[in-house]
Structure formats: structure tokens, C-alpha cells
Design a protein around this motif. Structure first.
Motif, mmCIF file in Angstrom:
data_model
loop_
_atom_site.group_PDB
_atom_site.id
_atom_site.type_symbol
_atom_site.label_atom_id
_atom_site.label_comp_id
_atom_site.label_asym_id
_atom_site.label_seq_id
_atom_site.Cartn_x
_atom_site.Cartn_y
_atom_site.Cartn_z
ATOM 1 N N ASP A 177 8.995 10.877 4.271
ATOM 2 C CA ASP A 177 8.274 10.529 3.043
ATOM 3 C C ASP A 177 8.831 9.243 2.444
ATOM 4 O O ASP A 177 8.079 8.372 1.974
ATOM 5 N N LEU A 178 10.149 9.105 2.445
ATOM 6 C CA LEU A 178 10.775 7.887 1.933
ATOM 7 C C LEU A 178 10.325 6.672 2.734
ATOM 8 O O LEU A 178 10.015 5.613 2.167
ATOM 9 N N ALA A 179 10.270 6.819 4.047
ATOM 10 C CA ALA A 179 9.844 5.706 4.897
ATOM 11 C C ALA A 179 8.412 5.274 4.554
ATOM 12 O O ALA A 179 8.096 4.070 4.559
ATOM 13 N N GLU A 180 7.570 6.229 4.239
ATOM 14 C CA GLU A 180 6.198 5.883 3.881
ATOM 15 C C GLU A 180 6.136 5.171 2.533
ATOM 16 O O GLU A 180 5.294 4.287 2.326
ATOM 17 N N LEU A 181 7.032 5.521 1.607
ATOM 18 C CA LEU A 181 7.085 4.792 0.343
ATOM 19 C C LEU A 181 7.524 3.352 0.568
ATOM 20 O O LEU A 181 6.982 2.423 -0.053
ATOM 21 N N VAL A 182 8.492 3.146 1.447
ATOM 22 C CA VAL A 182 8.909 1.780 1.776
ATOM 23 C C VAL A 182 7.721 0.980 2.319
ATOM 24 O O VAL A 182 7.491 -0.172 1.925
ATOM 25 N N THR A 183 6.944 1.586 3.176
ATOM 26 C CA THR A 183 5.791 0.908 3.767
ATOM 27 C C THR A 183 4.748 0.583 2.705
ATOM 28 O O THR A 183 4.153 -0.508 2.712
ATOM 29 N N LEU A 184 4.511 1.505 1.790
ATOM 30 C CA LEU A 184 3.593 1.234 0.684
ATOM 31 C C LEU A 184 4.095 0.082 -0.182
ATOM 32 O O LEU A 184 3.305 -0.765 -0.628
ATOM 33 N N ALA A 185 5.400 0.042 -0.431
ATOM 34 C CA ALA A 185 5.970 -1.022 -1.246
ATOM 35 C C ALA A 185 5.798 -2.377 -0.578
ATOM 36 O O ALA A 185 5.490 -3.378 -1.241
ATOM 37 N N VAL A 186 5.983 -2.437 0.733
ATOM 38 C CA VAL A 186 5.780 -3.683 1.467
ATOM 39 C C VAL A 186 4.349 -4.187 1.272
ATOM 40 O O VAL A 186 4.100 -5.367 1.047
ATOM 41 N N ALA A 187 3.408 -3.272 1.319
ATOM 42 C CA ALA A 187 2.009 -3.660 1.256
ATOM 43 C C ALA A 187 1.534 -3.998 -0.146
ATOM 44 O O ALA A 187 0.724 -4.920 -0.324
ATOM 45 N N GLY A 188 2.041 -3.266 -1.167
ATOM 46 C CA GLY A 188 1.358 -3.412 -2.433
ATOM 47 C C GLY A 188 2.174 -3.400 -3.704
ATOM 48 O O GLY A 188 1.602 -3.580 -4.789
ATOM 49 N N ALA A 189 3.472 -3.212 -3.660
ATOM 50 C CA ALA A 189 4.247 -3.197 -4.896
ATOM 51 C C ALA A 189 4.407 -4.614 -5.437
ATOM 52 O O ALA A 189 4.619 -5.564 -4.688
ATOM 53 N N GLY A 190 4.315 -4.751 -6.750
ATOM 54 C CA GLY A 190 4.432 -6.059 -7.364
ATOM 55 C C GLY A 190 5.865 -6.519 -7.515
ATOM 56 O O GLY A 190 6.814 -5.738 -7.406
ATOM 57 N N ALA A 191 6.020 -7.805 -7.793
ATOM 58 C CA ALA A 191 7.348 -8.375 -7.997
ATOM 59 C C ALA A 191 8.027 -7.708 -9.180
ATOM 60 O O ALA A 191 7.409 -7.444 -10.218
ATOM 61 N N GLY A 192 9.316 -7.424 -9.025
ATOM 62 C CA GLY A 192 10.087 -6.821 -10.100
ATOM 63 C C GLY A 192 9.866 -5.336 -10.279
ATOM 64 O O GLY A 192 10.226 -4.777 -11.312
ATOM 65 N N THR A 193 9.328 -4.664 -9.253
ATOM 66 C CA THR A 193 9.021 -3.240 -9.352
ATOM 67 C C THR A 193 10.217 -2.386 -8.957
ATOM 68 O O THR A 193 10.868 -2.652 -7.945
ATOM 69 N N VAL A 194 10.460 -1.324 -9.744
ATOM 70 C CA VAL A 194 11.418 -0.284 -9.381
ATOM 71 C C VAL A 194 10.631 0.973 -9.066
ATOM 72 O O VAL A 194 9.737 1.377 -9.828
ATOM 73 N N GLY A 212 0.311 5.200 -5.025
ATOM 74 C CA GLY A 212 -0.444 5.927 -4.012
ATOM 75 C C GLY A 212 0.394 6.769 -3.084
ATOM 76 O O GLY A 212 -0.101 7.284 -2.082
ATOM 77 N N TRP A 213 1.673 6.939 -3.433
ATOM 78 C CA TRP A 213 2.571 7.726 -2.587
ATOM 79 C C TRP A 213 2.233 9.199 -2.706
ATOM 80 O O TRP A 213 2.163 9.743 -3.800
ATOM 81 N N ARG A 214 2.022 9.854 -1.565
ATOM 82 C CA ARG A 214 1.663 11.263 -1.528
ATOM 83 C C ARG A 214 2.554 12.007 -0.539
ATOM 84 O O ARG A 214 2.142 12.346 0.577
ATOM 85 N N PRO A 215 3.810 12.253 -0.909
ATOM 86 C CA PRO A 215 4.733 12.949 0.008
ATOM 87 C C PRO A 215 4.279 14.380 0.245
ATOM 88 O O PRO A 215 3.731 15.038 -0.639
ATOM 89 N N PHE A 216 4.533 14.861 1.487
ATOM 90 C CA PHE A 216 4.054 16.203 1.823
ATOM 91 C C PHE A 216 5.016 16.969 2.731
ATOM 92 O O PHE A 216 4.722 18.110 3.102
ATOM 93 N N ARG A 217 6.156 16.392 3.089
ATOM 94 C CA ARG A 217 7.065 17.073 4.010
ATOM 95 C C ARG A 217 7.780 18.247 3.321
ATOM 96 O O ARG A 217 7.693 18.405 2.119
ATOM 97 N N PRO A 218 8.494 19.072 4.103
ATOM 98 C CA PRO A 218 9.148 20.254 3.527
ATOM 99 C C PRO A 218 10.176 19.898 2.459
ATOM 100 O O PRO A 218 10.771 18.810 2.466
#
Length: 290
Positions: free
Chosen positions: A191-208, A271-277
Motif C-alpha cells: 500500500d505504501l508503494a502505491e502511495l509513492v507511485t501516486l505521489a510521483v504522478a500527481g502530488a503538488g510541490a510542497g506536499t506532505v 486517491g490513495w485506497r489501501p486495501f491490504r491486510p
């Protein structure tokens, strides 16, 4: 995008590499110069650099790199980490993305309510100074993004693996804490890896972004699940911080005893939608069992 990935051979880095690949990015692992003649085959174009050598980092980032994802283990000197990050940021092309993986330990104890991405930092001693590296990323002229991961689990690795090993060695689980059970914010590594991928694609500058799926999980419950994973009955004992410090070091023991309650509204808004155990289910029935 062509993404330079630092830490690609690690526990988290491997999951991030797979996620970026699946999203169609061209992953370029950064390897240490000492591995240049080691016959390593990654299946990717590679670049060579060392976090202790800023000039090598500038060379690695130049020429065709669209972004950097830094999930590598930190150095022991946070000022050296800041210098390494600064070198890469200056070499990255204008408009390029830089995603830095930090951790929720920079937030310290959750004393009142849940901590979201706007919460002030109060770092545990083991990460004192890491917020300065975060600030270098967030204040840069590139698209800098910081992700603070909770305790990472999944695929049989991370700190939970250590708890299973403790239970296996002791015959029952144990957890570091004093008067009451601490609590951890947690996230599955995929799930964390997918958040990293989402951030690469669409997170704005200065985002936490907080990479957290479970805001506050009793560490006693995690230790009990670790005992089950080790073949025990689900028993766990408290390990006082002072005693644990003698074996683990005071700073690490203190961090393991943190009580945290961390939420991730900005990550969900991306748009992060984690679903793992969950971490307890993962230990009881998932990737950690015998």
C-alpha cells in the motif's frame, strides 16, 4: 517518466520499484559505485552514486531523469542526508518530482488527538534532524513531496519481523513500553508503494502525505500476534524501556515505545485506497507465519 530510485534493493524499495513499473514508469535504480563490477543485473538501466558523495549524486540525477524517489536508508548524520538531498534537488531538471520517504517518528508522541499532515513535528531522538531533510525537499524549487510512513509491515519483513524473532527466541512475544501499551501507526509495504507511485504522478510541490492505513494499533496486540506467528499461544510481555535500551540502544527503544495516532487525509484526497491486510491479521494469518 524516468525515475531514479534510491534504495531499490531494500525491503520498501523493492515494493516501490514494482509499483512504479506497473504504473508504466521507467525505473532507474541507483547503485553504489562499489557494485559497478559486481555483476548485478536489475533488468533496468542503472546509475551509480553514493549518498556520502554529493557530486556522484548530481551526475546520477542529470541526463534524462524526470524524478527521484528516495527510499534509501538514512545516513547516521542528518546534515549529510540534507546535503545529499540538496545535491540531487539542484541537479534535477526544473519541474522534476522528488519524493522523499520519511516516517511518522518525526511527529513524536500523539499527546492530544490524531495527527494529520498539518501537525507540527516533534521528532523522537532517533530521528532528530530528519525534519530538516524534509524541509529541504518541501522548500525546493522542484516538485518536492514528503511521505511519512508508519511502521511498515507485509511480505514478512520490517520491524514486525523483529517482533516475531523475539517471540521465537523467548518463547513468547514482547514489546517495549513502560506503564501502558504504546500504539503504532502502521501501513502495508505494498500500500505504501502505491502511495509513492501516486505521489510521483500527481502530488503538488510542497506536499506532505502520511503513509498510514491504521492510525493507532496497540503494540501489545501486535506482539501477541507476533507470538502466534512464531508458533506460540498469543502471549506477550512488556519490556521496560530501560531494560530494552541496554540491548537495543536508548533511542531505538524510546521510538518503539512511542504512542502514536496518525491519520492521512491528504493521502486519501490524492486517491490513495489501501486495501491490504492489517498488521495484526498479517502476523496472525499472513506473511509472517511459519
Amino acid at each position: 517518466m524516468k525515475i531514479l530510485l534510491i534504495g531499490s534493493s531494500g525491503y520498501i524499495g523493492g515494493a516501490v520499484s514494482r509499483s512504479l513499473d506497473l504504473a508504466g514508469h521507467a525505473v532507474v535504480p541507483m547503485l553504489r559505485p562499489s557494485s559497478r563490477d559486481g555483476g548485478q543485473r536489475t533488468g533496468h538501466e542503472v546509475r551509480y552514486g553514493d549518498l556520502t558523495d554529493p557530486n556522484s549524486l548530481r551526475v546520477a540525477v542529470a541526463a534524462g531523469i524526470d524524478g527521484v524517489v528516495h527510499v534509501g536508508a538514512p545516513l547516521e548524520d542528518w546534515s549529510a542526508d540534507a546535503s545529499a538531498v540538496g545535491a540531487m534537488l539542484t541537479a534535477l531538471r526544473p519541474g522534476g518530482v522528488f519524493v522523499y520517504l520519511s516516517g511518522t517518528w518525526v511527529l513524536g508522541h500523539s499527546t492530544v488527538g490524531a495527527l494529520d499532515e498539518s501537525a507540527p513535528v516533534a521528532p523522537a531522538r532517533i530521528v532528530a534532524g530528519r525534519h530538516l531533510v524534509e524541509r529541504a525537499v518541501l522548500d525546493s524549487t522542484r516538485r518536492g513531496v514528503v511521505i511519512r510512513a508508519g511502521i511498515v509491515h507485509g511480505l514478512g519483513g520490517g520491524i514486525p519481523r523483529m517482533l516475531v524473532e523475539w517471540a521465537d527466541a523467548d518463547g513468547r512475544g514482547r514489546y517495549v513500553g513502560d506503564d501502558s501499551s504504546p500504539s503504532w501507526a502502521t501501513v502495508h509495504v505494498e500500500d505504501l508503494a502505491e502511495l509513492v507511485t501516486l505521489a510521483v504522478a500527481g502530488a503538488g510541490a510542497g506536499t506532505v502525505l502520511h503513509g498510514v492505513t491504521e492510525p493507532s494499533v496497540s503494540v501489545k496486540a501486535i506482539a501477541q500476534a507476533a507470538d502466534l506467528a512464531a508458533g506460540g499461544t498469543g502471549d506477550a510481555r512488556r519490556w521496560p524501556v530501560m531494560e530494552a535500551s541496554a540491548e537495543l540502544g536508548a533511542d531505538f527503544a524510546e521510538a518503539l515505545a512511542l504512542t502514536q495516532n496518525v491519520v492521512a487525509p491528504a493521502a486519501r484526497a490524492l486517491g490513495w485506497r489501501p486495501f491490504r491486510p492489517t498488521i495484526v491479521d498479517d502476523l496472525r494469518e499472513g506473511s509472517y507465519g511459519r
